[in-house]
Each structure stands twice: as C-alpha cells, then as structure tokens.
Design an enzyme around this catalytic site. Structure first.
Site, PDB file in Angstrom:
ATOM      1  N   VAL A  82       0.847  -1.193   0.000  1.00 10.72           N
ATOM      2  CA  VAL A  82       0.000   0.000   0.000  1.00 10.72           C
ATOM      3  C   VAL A  82       0.882   1.242   0.000  1.00 10.72           C
ATOM      4  O   VAL A  82       1.786   1.379   0.829  1.00 10.72           O
ATOM      5  CB  VAL A  82      -0.939   0.001   1.220  1.00 10.72           C
ATOM      6  CG1 VAL A  82      -1.748   1.296   1.266  1.00 10.72           C
ATOM      7  CG2 VAL A  82      -1.863  -1.213   1.170  1.00 10.72           C
ATOM      8  N   LYS A  83       0.609   2.116  -0.976  1.00  6.90           N
ATOM      9  CA  LYS A  83       1.419   3.329  -1.112  1.00  6.90           C
ATOM     10  C   LYS A  83       0.663   4.482  -0.461  1.00  6.90           C
ATOM     11  O   LYS A  83      -0.504   4.744  -0.805  1.00  6.90           O
ATOM     12  CB  LYS A  83       1.617   3.578  -2.609  1.00  6.90           C
ATOM     13  CG  LYS A  83       2.848   4.333  -2.996  1.00  6.90           C
ATOM     14  CD  LYS A  83       2.976   4.236  -4.530  1.00  6.90           C
ATOM     15  CE  LYS A  83       4.066   5.087  -5.071  1.00  6.90           C
ATOM     16  NZ  LYS A  83       3.991   5.177  -6.546  1.00  6.90           N
ATOM     17  N   VAL A  84       1.322   5.136   0.477  1.00  6.42           N
ATOM     18  CA  VAL A  84       0.692   6.278   1.153  1.00  6.42           C
ATOM     19  C   VAL A  84       1.606   7.496   0.986  1.00  6.42           C
ATOM     20  O   VAL A  84       2.828   7.357   0.884  1.00  6.42           O
ATOM     21  CB  VAL A  84       0.452   6.007   2.659  1.00  6.42           C
ATOM     22  CG1 VAL A  84      -0.405   4.761   2.872  1.00  6.42           C
ATOM     23  CG2 VAL A  84       1.758   5.891   3.435  1.00  6.42           C
TER      24      VAL A  84
END
Ligand code: E4P
Length: 224
Positions: A82-84
C-alpha cells in the site's frame, strides 16, 4: 538491485516481465489515468501477472480512510504494497497497516528527514523522487547516497526505492550507491536494453554469415 516498473500499462508490464526483468511494479493515480480503462481491473490484472511487490496508492487523505482503503487494495493480492503519501496522516496509516502485516511504500519523499520518519513508521519502502528534485536545481542522487548510508548506519530494514527516474544514468548511479530498488518508466528500461555497438556488431555477424552461406538469417537485428 531490484528493478520495478513504474507504470500501469499491462502490455508493457508483460513485455518486460517476459524478459525476466520485472521484480515489482509501482503505480500511482496519474499512471493509472495514463493507462486508461477501469483502474480496478488494471490493479487486479497487474497484481495477478506480477509475482513481486506491486505498489497501489491510496487516494484517501486522512489516516482512518487510508487504512480502510489500504485494506481494500490489499485484497487484490498478497503481493500488494500500500502506497501512502509522506504526510502525518500517511505515516499514521503506515504504522497501522504495517502492524497488521500489510507492507507500505511511503511516497513523495523529498528529504532525508522525511525518509527517516517513514522508516521509523515501519515502511517497507521509501520512495524519494530524484527526477523531481533534479528539476528544482538540486541533486536528487545526493538524497539516495545519504539514505543508503543512514539506513545502513542504523540497520533499518526499510528499502530505498529510487523513484522519478528520468534516464539510464540515474539507474547506474543508484546501483553504484547500493540503492535497494529503482522503479523505471518503461522508456528508461527500453533505453537500457540497447547499445549502437550491439546493433552494428550483430548486423556485421549476420552479413558475414549471409556472404559465407549465400543465404540470409531468419533473424533481423533491426527487430532488437
Ligand atoms: C514512483 O512511485 C512514482 O510513481 C514515480 O516514480 C514518479 O515519477 P515522476 O516524477 O516521473 O512522475
């Protein structure tokens, strides 16, 4: 050094994956928009085709919503990272998702201190955007050198994922510095495949073979 492709174009992903060159994928909302079509279908197909880590980016901006979105993105596959964004909420989401066993890539990193904080929050990857730093008249690769050294100093497990790569020289320099990963636009990877002397050499071999045997080869170097 691992090579990721920085694209959501499934045709290009398959082309380079067939050559055994793709260790993972990074996407972002702009890349999904560029690829067109249904983004959910694209994310599902990419996560299925590529066995390595596939970064899918949240578009929520508060931490609770990022965590919920991250859990949903993770349903595309166990290889989903997951890219935040590098924001206070992004780091809170990073810590929570990481503690649930969901790996996180903290993106939009432009300084050493941002990367240290993302590592402290439990990120699997930090993504410094070196091309965009170069665009401001500063040296993006210096940030990579600093991060590789600092992460080694403290034994951080977080990996330096060199992003916003613009040309093959960036790749060579990142490799010399010991960066863990580079994520490449397909056009940069394509340039890395070729050298004019390879083409000239192959054309000469094929011409000599044709002279010797009186027949051409079924292979044309112009296809390489
Ligand atoms: C990486 O994760 C980013 O998606 C990407 O490398 C940004 O590159 P750009 O600066 O060329 O948009």
């Amino acid at each position: 050094m691992k090579i990721f492709l920085d694209t959501a174009d499934i045709g290009l992903i398959k082309r380079y994956n067939d050559m055994g060159l793709v260790d993972g994928i990074t996407t972002n909302p702009s890349l999904l928009a560029k690829a067109g079509g249904n983004p959910a279908d694209a994310m599902a197909e990419i996560s299925d085709v590529i066995k390595g880590d596939v970064s899918l980016e949240v578009v929520a901006t508060d931490s609770d919503a990022m965590v919920e979105e991250g859990r949903r993105l993770r349903r595309y596959g166990d290889n989903v990272v997951v890219k935040v964004p590098m924001t206070p909420d992004g780091l809170a989401a990073c810590r929570r998702l990481s503690s649930e066993g969901i790996p996180v890539n903290v993106t939009l990193i432009f300084s050493t201190n941002q990367a240290i904080l993302a590592a402290k929050a439990g990120a699997r990857y930090v993504s410094p955007f070196i091309g965009r730093i170069d665009d401001t008249g500063h040296d993006g690769m210096q940030l990579i050198e600093d991060l590789v050294g600092i992460f080694q100093n403290y034994g951080f497990e977080t990996q330096v994922l060199v992003a916003s790569v613009r040309h093959p020289v960036h790749v060579k320099e990142a490799a010399l510095l010991g960066a863990d990963v580079v994520t490449l636009p397909p056009a940069v990877l394509e340039k890395m495949l070729h050298h004019p002397l390879t083409k000239i050499g192959l054309d000469n071999f094929l011409a000599d073979w044709a002279k010797l045997t009186g027949q051409g080869s079924s292979y044309s170097s112009s296809s390489s």
